[in-house]
Write an enzyme that holds these catalytic residues in place. Structure first.
Site, PDB file in Angstrom:
ATOM      1  N   LYS A 115      28.100 -21.405 -47.949  1.00  0.00           N
ATOM      2  CA  LYS A 115      29.194 -22.179 -47.362  1.00  0.00           C
ATOM      3  C   LYS A 115      29.133 -22.139 -45.836  1.00  0.00           C
ATOM      4  O   LYS A 115      28.483 -21.283 -45.245  1.00  0.00           O
ATOM      5  CB  LYS A 115      30.552 -21.635 -47.831  1.00  0.00           C
ATOM      6  N   ASP A 116      29.855 -23.069 -45.206  1.00  0.00           N
ATOM      7  CA  ASP A 116      29.881 -23.180 -43.756  1.00  0.00           C
ATOM      8  C   ASP A 116      30.361 -21.888 -43.111  1.00  0.00           C
ATOM      9  O   ASP A 116      31.168 -21.148 -43.678  1.00  0.00           O
ATOM     10  CB  ASP A 116      30.813 -24.317 -43.328  1.00  0.00           C
ATOM     11  N   LYS A 117      29.873 -21.643 -41.893  1.00  0.00           N
ATOM     12  CA  LYS A 117      30.340 -20.477 -41.141  1.00  0.00           C
ATOM     13  C   LYS A 117      31.674 -20.780 -40.462  1.00  0.00           C
ATOM     14  O   LYS A 117      32.662 -20.083 -40.704  1.00  0.00           O
ATOM     15  CB  LYS A 117      29.302 -20.064 -40.091  1.00  0.00           C
ATOM     16  N   LYS A 154      36.701 -16.489 -47.047  1.00  0.00           N
ATOM     17  CA  LYS A 154      36.254 -15.984 -45.758  1.00  0.00           C
ATOM     18  C   LYS A 154      36.556 -17.012 -44.676  1.00  0.00           C
ATOM     19  O   LYS A 154      36.797 -18.195 -44.975  1.00  0.00           O
ATOM     20  CB  LYS A 154      34.761 -15.670 -45.779  1.00  0.00           C
ATOM     21  N   LYS A 196      35.881 -29.302 -36.513  1.00  0.00           N
ATOM     22  CA  LYS A 196      35.727 -27.844 -36.398  1.00  0.00           C
ATOM     23  C   LYS A 196      36.237 -27.346 -35.054  1.00  0.00           C
ATOM     24  O   LYS A 196      35.626 -26.476 -34.417  1.00  0.00           O
ATOM     25  CB  LYS A 196      34.277 -27.430 -36.628  1.00  0.00           C
TER      26      LYS A 196
END
Length: 711
Positions: free
Chosen positions: A346-348, A317, A30
């Site tokens: 879902k993941d940010k 997104k 990330k």
């Protein structure tokens, strides 16, 4: 116990366990959102980013900003170094190329065009779109039998005045999930309008539709198909028109038919052809009835007579929480956040694609808001009409395309060891043995002073005022959000805090409005929590239950290792999804006879998430769960909170998880802009990983097992 090494995690006080004994490696995940791409896999096993329609390139504003900050993200794939051995079942070069394409698409920030999606949705007949799903929903053999049954039923359809329709039926099978039955009902009706489906104790049966046959005696088969498709669409903004008809008595019969069978749902009216007068005939227009606006409470039959409109779409997104994205969409469309449903959060910090369903918003209305939605950094496409909300867990899983940067050996690793060997060994071991199916740190609120499980515990204790104060506990820093939270903690001034809280903090503002109106006592805080949608309230409870599950999993593995033992719970089926919708009848308590027969494997062992309708293991874990609840003050907890309208039945979760289609590829080092010049990052090689996980499994937990470090 040599198979496990333990590491302390900030997620909870319990050390987490490894499954395999390989060495692993270090790296950074990330580094940016585009390094972590998550695509939902629907219940049919299809990536939602590719479902239904073609795509063209378009640019999402959030992703554009990332591209500006990382102008040289294009990566060239290096040839993989020779592996020491060939893995059984290892994907071939074509799969590696597929993984490359995924990353190239992400680097180009390719997103699907909404306009083309809507155009395809409106031009493609629904029957054509639905018909192809029958093989997936029913299986090829049942779908073929249905084709033959439909053809035979059409041939046997009685002529006018020849009596009742044929009573022959065909069983399509038994389906326990309501959502699956709904999909089958819709798909059969759309492909074979002259059939109807009924459910009897979860068994779906198909039979000729007498209403369709009766209508075909009045109008053409094409018109009958059109009317039934219109009724199934439930699009209150649309109309259906029969062909021009000069016979008044015949029009009267059509009016009577529609009123007799569908009068509570639709209304009909005849219109003379413009400029032609009644002698040239008239057309009958059918439209859905307006909603009842009287103040009296409507009964169940009234509610069924005015069906809601549901529109499904794919949401893409970047760098945004799912609930924050929903708040943005709700604001743009003029609806409330609770009108949206989804299969999972879902993941940010990622680029994510998932299916959503919105209530009482038509395709045309959603399409008209495309540009304003895009300005918020969101993308919606693959629009289509559906019949109901999505349920949490209504997905097969998620596909991940991840780049790990700055790949290197662990500091304590042997100097002469090969980094390539370490990576290959790690991939091989996790493919073979899987990983402990822990809930990931994002489930709890990574890095926050107060984590979500602490709020969940306060709610379960029904200490609602304490839960509100935990909710507004500020983090370090002096940004507007923390200023507002600090003001509330110091003053309990809800009105003043509301004025300070930024508009985009939807949850906080909803709670503050309720506190300002009802006060900051137990009753006021109850009203404040009720102001949040159910899906938001229950998240905190689930977070606490997830923490307990993680601790129970570690205790189970440290106590019994990777062996099935007497008293374990095992799944009674081979479902790949999380067992969140299953009841006690679908788990089995392992007996001594089972152990002698060696019929169960560790991959079938499940542990319960706490709740009021689950079976606990009949071994040392029984006492462990009791002590855990007593420690947290929940010894007498019924996992029901009437004041917040929350009920927690509990569920089962597999102890181990297995990644599917796990492949990796080395990437050459990237170049980043620094000021006016471009300089090497100097961070070593990067690694591309691609794999799929079942629903509710966490990619970060899988990476942790691969790399042998907390990520």
């Amino acid at each position: 116990m040599e198979a496990f090494r333990h590491t302390h995690s900030s997620v909870d006080a319990s050390p987490l366990c490894w499954v395999s004994d390989h060495t692993g490696f270090s790296g950074t995940i990330k580094d940016s959102a585009i390094d972590f791409v998550v695509t939902e896999i629907d219940v049919r096993g299809q990536l939602v980013s590719k479902a239904g329609v073609g795509c063209d390139l378009d640019t999402c504003s959030v992703e554009c900003e990332q591209e500006k900050s990382h102008p040289s993200r294009n990566k060239r794939l290096k040839k993989p170094e020779k592996s020491p051995e060939n893995l059984s079942g290892w994907p071939n070069h074509d799969r590696l190329e597929d993984a490359k394409v995924v990353h190239d698409e992400v680097d180009q920030i390719a997103v699907c065009s909404l306009s083309e999606s809507a155009a395809n949705s409106s031009s493609m007949p629904v029957s054509e779109a639905q018909g192809g799903t029958l093989d997936l929903l029913l299986g090829s053999s049942v779908a073929q039998a249905l084709e033959k049954f439909a053809s035979s039923a059409k041939e046997r359809r009685p002529a006018a005045g020849q009596g009742a329709v044929d009573e022959a039926t065909l069983s399509l099978g038994t389906f326990q999930e309501k959502s699956q039955r709904a999909a089958i009902h819709l798909a059969v009706r759309q492909k074979f309008p002259f059939l109807k489906t009924v459910t009897n104790n979860a068994e779906i049966q198909a039979r000729p539709d007498p209403q369709y046959s009766e209508l075909c005696h009045l109008v053409s088969e094409k018109e009958a198909d059109g009317l039934f498709s219109f009724l199934d669409s439930k699009d209150t903004s649309s109309k259906f028109t029969f062909q021009r008809d000069g016979n008044k008595e015949h029009r009267k019969a059509v009016h009577h038919f529609v009123s007799k069978y569908f009068g509570k749902l639709v209304e009909t009216k005849s219109f003379s052809e413009q400029g032609g007068g009644s002698r040239h005939g008239a057309v009958i227009t059918v439209r859905f009835r307006d909603k009842v606006t009287s103040s009296r409470k409507r009964n169940a039959n009234d509610c069924q007579a005015v069906p809601a409109t549901y529109t499904a779409f794919t949401l893409r997104k970047a760098n945004m929480e799912t609930l924050e994205a929903i708040a943005c969409l709700a604001s743009e469309l003029g609806v409330v956040p609770s009108d949206f449903s989804y299969a999972g959060i879902k993941d940010k910090k990622a680029v994510t694609s998932q299916t959503m369903v919105v209530k009482n918003v038509t395709i045309d209305r959603l399409q008209a808001k495309r540009l304003s939605i895009q300005s918020k950094g969101l993308k919606v496409y693959n629009l289509r009409a559906v019949t109901q909300h999505l349920q949490v867990g209504q997905l097969k899983g998620n596909h991940f395309s991840i780049i790990i940067r700055n790949i290197r050996k662990h500091q304590e690793d042997e100097p002469e060891a090969s980094l390539t060997d370490r990576v290959f060994e790690a991939i091989k071991k996790v493919k073979e043995k899987g990983f402990v199916n822990y809930y990931g740190p994002q489930r709890f609120g990574l890095g926050q002073n107060v984590q979500a499980d602490q709020i969940g515990l306060a709610l379960l204790e029904e200490k609602l005022v304490k839960a509100v104060h935990l909710f507004f506990t500020p983090e370090e820093g002096n940004d507007p959000v923390n200023k507002a939270k600090r003001h509330f903690i110091n003053t309990e001034d809800a009105k003043g805090t509301l004025a300070l809280m930024p508009e985009y903090k939807t949850r906080e503002r909803l709670v503050l409005r309720a506190l300002n109106r009802y006060g900051i006592n137990q009753e006021g805080c109850s009203r404040a929590w009720l102001s949040l949608p159910h899906s938001m309230r229950i998240l905190y409870i689930h977070s606490y239950c997830s923490k307990v599950w993680n601790e129970a999993a570690s205790f189970r593995l440290k106590t019994y290792d990777l062996k099935v033992v007497e008293g374990d719970l095992v799944a009674c089926n081979n479902l790949e999804r999380d067992l969140s919708s299953q009841n006690n009848q679908q788990v089995h308590i392992v007996t001594a006879e089972d152990l002698e027969s060696n019929i169960y494997s560790i991959n079938q062992v499940v542990l319960p998430m706490p709740g009021n309708n689950i079976q606990y293991p009949c071994n040392k874990l029984t006492l462990w769960y009791q002590e855990a609840f007593a420690r947290d003050g929940l010894k007498a907890c019924k996992f029901r909170i009437p004041a917040l309208q929350l009920n927690v039945p509990g569920c089962y979760r597999r102890l181990l998880a297995q990644p599917q289609d796990l492949v990796y590829q080395w990437l050459e080092d990237c170049i980043l802009a620094t000021g006016e010049s471009k300089q090497p990052r100097g961070t070593g090689d990067s690694l591309s990983l691609s794999f799929s996980l079942s629903s509710s499994c966490y990619a970060t937990v899988c990476l942790r097992e691969i790399m042998k470090c907390n990520v």
